[in-house]
Each structure stands twice: as C-alpha cells, then as structure tokens.
Design a protein around this motif. Sequence first.
Motif, PDB file in Angstrom:
ATOM      1  N   VAL A 133      -2.478 -40.547 -23.507  1.00 29.18           N
ATOM      2  CA  VAL A 133      -2.122 -40.809 -22.120  1.00 29.18           C
ATOM      3  C   VAL A 133      -0.900 -39.990 -21.711  1.00 29.18           C
ATOM      4  CG1 VAL A 133      -0.714 -42.854 -22.599  1.00 29.18           C
ATOM      5  CG2 VAL A 133      -1.800 -42.595 -20.388  1.00 29.18           C
ATOM      6  N   TRP A 134       0.054 -39.830 -22.639  1.00 25.44           N
ATOM      7  CA  TRP A 134       1.254 -39.029 -22.313  1.00 25.44           C
ATOM      8  C   TRP A 134       0.904 -37.558 -22.236  1.00 25.44           C
ATOM      9  CZ3 TRP A 134       3.953 -42.231 -20.065  1.00 25.44           C
ATOM     10  CH2 TRP A 134       4.132 -43.531 -20.542  1.00 25.44           C
ATOM     11  N   GLY A 136      -1.975 -36.541 -21.235  1.00 32.87           N
ATOM     12  CA  GLY A 136      -2.664 -36.452 -19.941  1.00 32.87           C
ATOM     13  C   GLY A 136      -1.676 -36.335 -18.786  1.00 32.87           C
ATOM     14  N   PHE A 137      -0.654 -37.171 -18.812  1.00 36.57           N
ATOM     15  CA  PHE A 137       0.358 -37.116 -17.735  1.00 36.57           C
ATOM     16  C   PHE A 137       1.088 -35.771 -17.729  1.00 36.57           C
ATOM     17  CE2 PHE A 137       0.385 -41.890 -17.423  1.00 36.57           C
ATOM     18  CZ  PHE A 137       0.022 -41.919 -16.090  1.00 36.57           C
ATOM     19  N   LEU A 140      -1.126 -33.156 -16.313  1.00 38.64           N
ATOM     20  CA  LEU A 140      -1.173 -33.295 -14.848  1.00 38.64           C
ATOM     21  C   LEU A 140       0.070 -32.644 -14.228  1.00 38.64           C
ATOM     22  CD1 LEU A 140      -2.593 -34.711 -12.393  1.00 38.64           C
ATOM     23  CD2 LEU A 140      -1.186 -36.696 -12.876  1.00 38.64           C
ATOM     24  N   HIS A 163      -6.642 -38.198 -30.886  1.00 34.17           N
ATOM     25  CA  HIS A 163      -6.717 -39.649 -30.683  1.00 34.17           C
ATOM     26  C   HIS A 163      -8.002 -40.101 -30.009  1.00 34.17           C
ATOM     27  CE1 HIS A 163      -2.570 -40.499 -31.763  1.00 34.17           C
ATOM     28  NE2 HIS A 163      -2.228 -39.425 -31.106  1.00 34.17           N
ATOM     29  N   CYS A 164      -8.667 -39.208 -29.290  1.00 38.00           N
ATOM     30  CA  CYS A 164      -9.740 -39.650 -28.386  1.00 38.00           C
ATOM     31  C   CYS A 164     -11.086 -39.079 -28.773  1.00 38.00           C
ATOM     32  CB  CYS A 164      -9.482 -39.157 -26.966  1.00 38.00           C
ATOM     33  SG  CYS A 164      -8.028 -39.771 -26.239  1.00 38.00           S
ATOM     34  N   ARG A 168     -13.529 -39.157 -23.687  1.00 40.38           N
ATOM     35  CA  ARG A 168     -12.221 -39.544 -23.127  1.00 40.38           C
ATOM     36  C   ARG A 168     -11.279 -38.328 -23.041  1.00 40.38           C
ATOM     37  NH1 ARG A 168     -10.217 -45.165 -24.876  1.00 40.38           N
ATOM     38  NH2 ARG A 168     -12.043 -45.648 -23.639  1.00 40.38           N
ATOM     39  N   TYR A 171     -12.030 -36.593 -19.969  1.00 41.15           N
ATOM     40  CA  TYR A 171     -11.498 -37.336 -18.816  1.00 41.15           C
ATOM     41  C   TYR A 171     -10.043 -36.939 -18.557  1.00 41.15           C
ATOM     42  CZ  TYR A 171      -9.279 -41.460 -16.670  1.00 41.15           C
ATOM     43  OH  TYR A 171      -8.521 -42.297 -15.902  1.00 41.15           O
ATOM     44  N   TYR A 172      -9.226 -36.959 -19.614  1.00 38.87           N
ATOM     45  CA  TYR A 172      -7.816 -36.602 -19.458  1.00 38.87           C
ATOM     46  C   TYR A 172      -7.645 -35.125 -19.100  1.00 38.87           C
ATOM     47  CZ  TYR A 172      -6.055 -41.015 -21.338  1.00 38.87           C
ATOM     48  OH  TYR A 172      -5.732 -42.327 -21.521  1.00 38.87           O
ATOM     49  N   VAL A 175      -9.756 -34.543 -15.121  1.00 43.85           N
ATOM     50  CA  VAL A 175      -9.313 -35.227 -13.893  1.00 43.85           C
ATOM     51  C   VAL A 175      -8.144 -34.458 -13.241  1.00 43.85           C
ATOM     52  CG1 VAL A 175      -8.183 -37.312 -13.006  1.00 43.85           C
ATOM     53  CG2 VAL A 175     -10.254 -37.493 -14.393  1.00 43.85           C
ATOM     54  N   PRO A 176      -7.120 -34.049 -14.002  1.00 38.71           N
ATOM     55  CA  PRO A 176      -6.046 -33.263 -13.364  1.00 38.71           C
ATOM     56  C   PRO A 176      -6.539 -31.935 -12.785  1.00 38.71           C
ATOM     57  CG  PRO A 176      -5.283 -34.141 -15.458  1.00 38.71           C
ATOM     58  CD  PRO A 176      -6.757 -34.399 -15.405  1.00 38.71           C
ATOM     59  N   LEU A 179      -8.154 -32.710  -9.486  1.00 44.20           N
ATOM     60  CA  LEU A 179      -7.119 -33.011  -8.478  1.00 44.20           C
ATOM     61  C   LEU A 179      -6.431 -31.729  -8.009  1.00 44.20           C
ATOM     62  CD1 LEU A 179      -5.503 -36.229 -10.017  1.00 44.20           C
ATOM     63  CD2 LEU A 179      -6.932 -36.088  -7.969  1.00 44.20           C
ATOM     64  N   LEU A 182      -8.713 -29.977  -5.613  1.00 43.71           N
ATOM     65  CA  LEU A 182      -8.674 -30.624  -4.292  1.00 43.71           C
ATOM     66  C   LEU A 182      -7.389 -30.273  -3.552  1.00 43.71           C
ATOM     67  CD1 LEU A 182     -10.165 -34.143  -5.100  1.00 43.71           C
ATOM     68  CD2 LEU A 182     -11.246 -32.273  -3.871  1.00 43.71           C
TER      69      LEU A 182
ATOM     70  N   MET B   1      -3.831 -47.551 -26.579  1.00 41.94           N
ATOM     71  CA  MET B   1      -4.242 -46.439 -25.755  1.00 41.94           C
ATOM     72  C   MET B   1      -5.176 -46.906 -24.636  1.00 41.94           C
ATOM     73  SD  MET B   1      -6.289 -43.069 -26.874  1.00 41.94           S
ATOM     74  CE  MET B   1      -7.736 -44.090 -26.968  1.00 41.94           C
ATOM     75  N   ARG B   4      -3.509 -48.271 -21.738  1.00 37.31           N
ATOM     76  CA  ARG B   4      -2.796 -47.330 -20.887  1.00 37.31           C
ATOM     77  C   ARG B   4      -3.746 -46.508 -20.021  1.00 37.31           C
ATOM     78  NH1 ARG B   4       1.539 -45.346 -25.315  1.00 37.31           N
ATOM     79  NH2 ARG B   4       3.095 -46.933 -24.938  1.00 37.31           N
ATOM     80  N   PHE B   8      -3.190 -44.037 -16.070  1.00 35.90           N
ATOM     81  CA  PHE B   8      -3.514 -42.649 -15.755  1.00 35.90           C
ATOM     82  C   PHE B   8      -4.525 -42.602 -14.603  1.00 35.90           C
ATOM     83  CE2 PHE B   8      -5.912 -38.704 -16.406  1.00 35.90           C
ATOM     84  CZ  PHE B   8      -4.876 -37.790 -16.507  1.00 35.90           C
ATOM     85  N   ILE B  15      -3.027 -39.943  -6.233  1.00 38.64           N
ATOM     86  CA  ILE B  15      -2.932 -38.527  -5.829  1.00 38.64           C
ATOM     87  C   ILE B  15      -4.139 -38.170  -4.958  1.00 38.64           C
ATOM     88  CG2 ILE B  15      -2.943 -36.136  -6.678  1.00 38.64           C
ATOM     89  CD1 ILE B  15      -1.415 -37.142  -9.147  1.00 38.64           C
ATOM     90  N   LEU B  19      -4.325 -36.839  -1.012  1.00 35.69           N
ATOM     91  CA  LEU B  19      -4.913 -35.548  -0.620  1.00 35.69           C
ATOM     92  C   LEU B  19      -6.021 -35.700   0.425  1.00 35.69           C
ATOM     93  CD1 LEU B  19      -5.260 -33.841  -4.137  1.00 35.69           C
ATOM     94  CD2 LEU B  19      -3.566 -33.333  -2.384  1.00 35.69           C
ATOM     95  N   LEU B  23      -7.577 -33.110   3.432  1.00 36.78           N
ATOM     96  CA  LEU B  23      -8.903 -32.521   3.186  1.00 36.78           C
ATOM     97  C   LEU B  23      -9.844 -32.813   4.350  1.00 36.78           C
ATOM     98  CD1 LEU B  23      -9.930 -33.148  -0.529  1.00 36.78           C
ATOM     99  CD2 LEU B  23      -9.919 -30.979   0.686  1.00 36.78           C
TER     100      LEU B  23
END
Lengths: 388, 100
Positions: A133-134, A136-137, A140, A163-164, A168, A171-172, A175-176, A179, A182, B1, B4, B8, B15, B19, B23
């Motif tokens: 998750v960290w 992923g952040f 991003l 870890h994943c 998954r 996904y991490y 997704v960023p 975004l 977009l 995990m 969490r 995310f 976000i 946006l 858009l």
Amino acid sequence: MRRVLLILGLEAYAALLAFLQALGGVRTDEAKYLLNIPYPHPPAVRWILSQLDALPFQEMLVRILFATLMVQAVWVLWDMARDFPRPKRFLLAGLWLFSGGVLLQAGTVMMAPLTALEALIFLWMLQKKIPSVWVGFFWLFSLFTAYQAVLFFPLVFACLRQHCSIRRSMYYLLVPVVLLALYTFTNPLILSSVVTHSNRDLESSLLDRLLATGRLWTVGGSAILSMLGTWGILRSRRWELVASFLLVAAYIAFSRYDYYAVLFLPLFIGGVLAWPKLLLSPRMATVLTAIIGIHLAYSLFTNQHLSSARTTVQLLDGMNVQGALLIEGSFGHEWQYESPWEIRRFSEHLLEDAGVVVCLQTCPEWDKRTWRVILFEPEVWVRSKWLS
Amino acid sequence: MKRRLPLFGVVSILILLALLPQLFAERLLYLDPLTRGRVQEALRRTANEEGLLLSGFAISSITDDRLVVHHRAHARGADARRCFTIDLSSFSRTPCDVSS
C-alpha cells in the motif's frame, strides 16, 4: 557527533551546488515549476512549490531543498549497503556524490532529479520489502510529480510482487496510471505540449541518437559509476533493473534533453548493489569519479550566463516603473518569474497600459516620442515619465 | 495489507471525483473535432489579441457555440486573472466575472 558533522558537511556541499546553479538565474523550465504553470508535468510538486512563490528567496530556498534531497539521499544508499564492508559503503557514497547526475543537477529546480530520487526510493523499498500500500501511494505521488516516473514501473511492479498477487499488484500499479491519464485529459495544454515535443529532432539519425544517449549515460554516473552500474545490471540479470534501464535509455534516445542524464543514476546504483563484487579498489574509483564529475561541473558552471530576463529586470529595479512589460519575440517563462510587472506579448494597442517594452527580435514601429531606450541588448524601452 | 487496501481505493476515488467536473466541462474537446478546432482558434486569437500566454488559459465550459475561459498570468505572488466568454462562430469575446 561524527554523523552530525557529516550531515553538516553534506549540507554545505548541497548549498554549494544550489549556489552554482543559481548563477545562471531561473531557466524557463524551472519557472514553470516555481510558478505552478500547468505543463508539462502533473501538479503534485509544482503546486507545493507555488505556495512559496511570494517569498523573495523562493528560488534559492527550493534550490537548496532539492540539492539537500539529492545529496542527503546518500544515507539511503548507506542503509542499502548495510551489509557491505565500510570501504565499499564509502565508495558507494562517493560514486553517488561525485556522479554527474548529482553534481550537474542537484541544485536545479527540475523534476528529473526528483524522479531519480523516487526511483532510488523504489529500490530501497524493494530491498526493505515495504508493504504494497505504501509502494502504491508513493507510485501515485511519483506519477503526479512527473510523467517520466512511468519509466520505473518495472521497479514498482517488483516491489508490489513481493507481497501481492499479480491481480492486486496490477491494481496498485495501474490505478495511478489511469488517474494520471484522466488528469492529462483535463489539461489539454499538456497534450499540446507533448505533440510539440514529439516533433523535436525528428531529423536526427540513429547514430546521432545513440551518441547523444551514450553521452548522457556517461555524464549520469561520471563514467565510472556508469560502467560499474551497467555491468552490475547486466550481470545480476535482475529483470526490473534491465527493463527500467532499457526504458530510460530509449526515452533519452527519443527526447535527448541533457537533464535526463540523472535518470540513469539510481539504476547504476541498483546495478552496483546487485553485483557488489564490482566495488574493487574503492579509493581509486572514488578519486576517478570525483575528477570526472568535477571536470563536468567545471565545464557547465564556467559557461553559465545570467538570463536576459534577470539582467533586464535588475536594470529596471531602481526605477518606479508601472504598467505591463510587453515583449516582442519569442520568450521563456523566466520572464514571468523575474518580472514584478505583468508580462504580455507586444501588441500596439496594449502600449497604453505598458511601462516597458522589451524587444528580443527587431523592435516594431510605434510612436516612441514618450519612450526612451535604456538598453540595446536586448532592446529595452521605458516610458520617459518613469525615468525622471 | 487487506485492511489498508480501501485507504488506497478511497484516495484514488477522491482524486477521480476531483477530476470528473473538469473532464465533463471539456468533453466536447474530445468528442467533437469541429468544436475542438474552434476552441483552438478561439484561444489562439484571444492570446494574440490580448497579448496573453496560452499557458495561462483554463477552460471553464464549452458548448457548441460558446466557450468560457479563465486566464491566470502566472507571476510571483498574486496572479492577475481574467475571464472571457467567446462566441465560437464569430470568435467575438466579452469579459466575464473571474469568480464565475
């Protein structure tokens, strides 16, 4: 106590690099970030910088901040080389500190050094097995700092896979990216800028591109680290390092901006860490790297010229000029940064509200009876009433 | 995990929500090539005639016949702001309220 002295010494080095970069004044790309002009990169860091833009010392503050991040990143390397004997840890630190990437770019207000630092942090996360998750952040944040962070997606994927599941991890990872895509569509100026830059240097031959990429590869690691790091990447056969290295090399071959040399730097470090047998004769390697790095820095910094934007504004500073500053000819964003007056393109009907006209190409004709020229290179005209 | 993972997701959705309005406001740029061409021309003309930099423009809304843009003259400290409503057939423009 020794560590405190080391930190202070490194900080003095960072301040020196920032000061040397400041000698040339703010460049057009730096002005974009300092003023939060919404292209070519996403807003994460430039928005933060723009919150400081009213400070009279914003430029120097940010230069020192960026240089500090690059120089003090040596502690991340120190941690990553925890299992190495002390001389090898010092060698690694020396290779980083005297690399062309750090010497030439640590004090610039550019996104490329930050991206290189982010890549280094991904390497650290990979080694320390940081929770996904960290990662992923941070991914991003990195993507919303600069587009070129995408070149390091193999490192991010390798971090996530520790870890994943693949699903998954995707996904991490994705997704960023979605975004960011977009965000890009909300800002047509970025798309237009990408189209403009993609047409640059189209006439360059393959050989030209290879030579230019080779030059930046050499500069990035001051030759010594470039060779050691690349050899380490190849010998270690770590797919994430090889893939990122190829992506960075291809990106540089197509874009050919000198400031991308620093993008090689974290990968060279990754290569050396992955194949530490390369760290032989530490003293010799450090001295050679320092000599090459200082030579590169000397060549750059002795050829720096203060921008005409700064010299012109400094000249006007003592006068009580009011009104807009009109510019004839093509100009960069550094004029917006340096000028306390609003910058507008020259147009005769705007003269009424203008206090200064700067001609970066042949000055157009207008009724100059109430104007006086105060500089010829570039040609600068000021309303007579502000000169008395 | 697993605990969490929603954090995310929540940040990503926030976000996305930030946006979406922009858009939506600019959708015609991507859906209608004719409008896209007219918007480009309108911005180019406005920038040239007002002596403004293209990099300062932000589109607020687009319809088939009307474009509303805000301009921000990026500078140290407070930025000068302008707003224009531009007719996309005649390219005539009128100032509008910068807070609109």
